[in-house]
Write a protein that holds these residues in place. Structure first.
Motif, PDB file in Angstrom:
ATOM      1  N   UNK A  78     -83.680  48.019  98.818  1.00 40.82           N
ATOM      2  CA  UNK A  78     -83.807  49.225  99.628  1.00 40.82           C
ATOM      3  C   UNK A  78     -84.916  50.117  99.100  1.00 40.82           C
ATOM      4  N   UNK A  79     -85.649  50.735 100.038  1.00 34.54           N
ATOM      5  CA  UNK A  79     -86.704  51.679  99.668  1.00 34.54           C
ATOM      6  C   UNK A  79     -86.383  53.076 100.194  1.00 34.54           C
ATOM      7  N   UNK A  80     -86.143  53.189 101.516  1.00 36.13           N
ATOM      8  CA  UNK A  80     -85.911  54.500 102.112  1.00 36.13           C
ATOM      9  C   UNK A  80     -85.192  54.339 103.440  1.00 36.13           C
ATOM     10  N   UNK A  81     -84.488  55.392 103.848  1.00 37.07           N
ATOM     11  CA  UNK A  81     -83.799  55.386 105.135  1.00 37.07           C
ATOM     12  C   UNK A  81     -83.811  56.780 105.737  1.00 37.07           C
ATOM     13  N   UNK A  82     -83.758  56.823 107.078  1.00 40.77           N
ATOM     14  CA  UNK A  82     -83.785  58.089 107.795  1.00 40.77           C
ATOM     15  C   UNK A  82     -82.762  58.031 108.930  1.00 40.77           C
ATOM     16  N   UNK A  83     -82.037  59.107 109.135  1.00 41.00           N
ATOM     17  CA  UNK A  83     -80.998  59.142 110.160  1.00 41.00           C
ATOM     18  C   UNK A  83     -81.608  59.269 111.550  1.00 41.00           C
ATOM     19  N   UNK A  84     -80.777  59.181 112.559  1.00 39.33           N
ATOM     20  CA  UNK A  84     -81.214  59.184 113.948  1.00 39.33           C
ATOM     21  C   UNK A  84     -81.764  60.546 114.374  1.00 39.33           C
ATOM     22  N   UNK A  85     -82.253  60.578 115.625  1.00 46.34           N
ATOM     23  CA  UNK A  85     -82.806  61.788 116.244  1.00 46.34           C
ATOM     24  C   UNK A  85     -83.832  62.458 115.342  1.00 46.34           C
ATOM     25  N   UNK A  86     -83.526  63.617 114.840  1.00 47.79           N
ATOM     26  CA  UNK A  86     -84.507  64.392 114.085  1.00 47.79           C
ATOM     27  C   UNK A  86     -84.685  63.910 112.648  1.00 47.79           C
ATOM     28  N   UNK A  87     -83.881  62.969 112.244  1.00 44.03           N
ATOM     29  CA  UNK A  87     -84.038  62.435 110.896  1.00 44.03           C
ATOM     30  C   UNK A  87     -83.698  63.433 109.803  1.00 44.03           C
ATOM     31  N   UNK A  88     -82.664  64.194 110.030  1.00 43.23           N
ATOM     32  CA  UNK A  88     -82.279  65.241 109.086  1.00 43.23           C
ATOM     33  C   UNK A  88     -81.931  64.671 107.713  1.00 43.23           C
ATOM     34  N   UNK A  89     -81.278  63.521 107.698  1.00 41.60           N
ATOM     35  CA  UNK A  89     -80.873  62.905 106.435  1.00 41.60           C
ATOM     36  C   UNK A  89     -81.856  61.802 106.054  1.00 41.60           C
TER      37      UNK A  89
ATOM     38  N   UNK B 244     -76.048  55.589 113.509  1.00 39.92           N
ATOM     39  CA  UNK B 244     -76.904  56.777 113.451  1.00 39.92           C
ATOM     40  C   UNK B 244     -77.137  57.242 112.014  1.00 39.92           C
ATOM     41  N   UNK B 245     -76.374  56.690 111.104  1.00 43.66           N
ATOM     42  CA  UNK B 245     -76.351  57.199 109.733  1.00 43.66           C
ATOM     43  C   UNK B 245     -77.338  56.454 108.850  1.00 43.66           C
ATOM     44  N   UNK B 246     -78.136  57.188 108.111  1.00 42.36           N
ATOM     45  CA  UNK B 246     -79.048  56.560 107.162  1.00 42.36           C
ATOM     46  C   UNK B 246     -78.236  55.881 106.069  1.00 42.36           C
ATOM     47  N   UNK B 247     -78.581  54.654 105.769  1.00 41.80           N
ATOM     48  CA  UNK B 247     -77.803  53.882 104.813  1.00 41.80           C
ATOM     49  C   UNK B 247     -78.701  52.991 103.967  1.00 41.80           C
TER      50      UNK B 247
END
Length: 125
Positions: A47-58, A103-106
């Protein structure tokens, strides 16, 4: 049919920068989290990086890239990016983008449904 196409890889010198892009087609991009993984020769994919859905808040990062890499998304362009700064030779790997089923960054590879073909990043010392 869902397709993920990475671009932006190449050769960089240590201390340099590259920006990877991953264009997605065939699925509602904004609805799902996205991630970047990498695989170096002889090593398992990590794993390197992850971003949540829509606005990518997480956003989440592997410890070895914190402060150097930034993940972002542009829902209007159906594209996720990985800005890589202060590159090191140990960052040399094939980089893959992936689309999650949620939707969750994982960080969990098994949560990702679709994968790109990968783009090679080589960092010289």
């Amino acid at each position: 049919q869902v397709q993920l196409v990475e671009s932006g890889g190449g050769l960089a010198q240590a201390g340099g920068s590259l920006r990877l892009s991953c264009a997605v087609a065939g699925r509602t991009f904004s609805t799902y989290a996205m991630g970047w993984f990498r695989q170096a020769p002889g090593k398992e994919r990590e794993f390197v990086a992850a971003i949540s859905w829509k606005s990518g808040t997480s956003r989440y990062y592997a410890d070895f890239v914190k402060g150097r890499f930034t993940i972002s998304r542009d829902n209007a362009k159906n594209t996720v990016y990985l800005q890589m700064n202060s590159l090191k030779p140990e960052d040399t790997a094939v980089y893959y983008c992936a689309m999650s089923g949620t939707q969750i960054a994982t960080m969990t590879e098994g949560n990702y449904d679709y994968w790109g073909q990968g783009t090679q990043v080589t960092v010289s010392s």
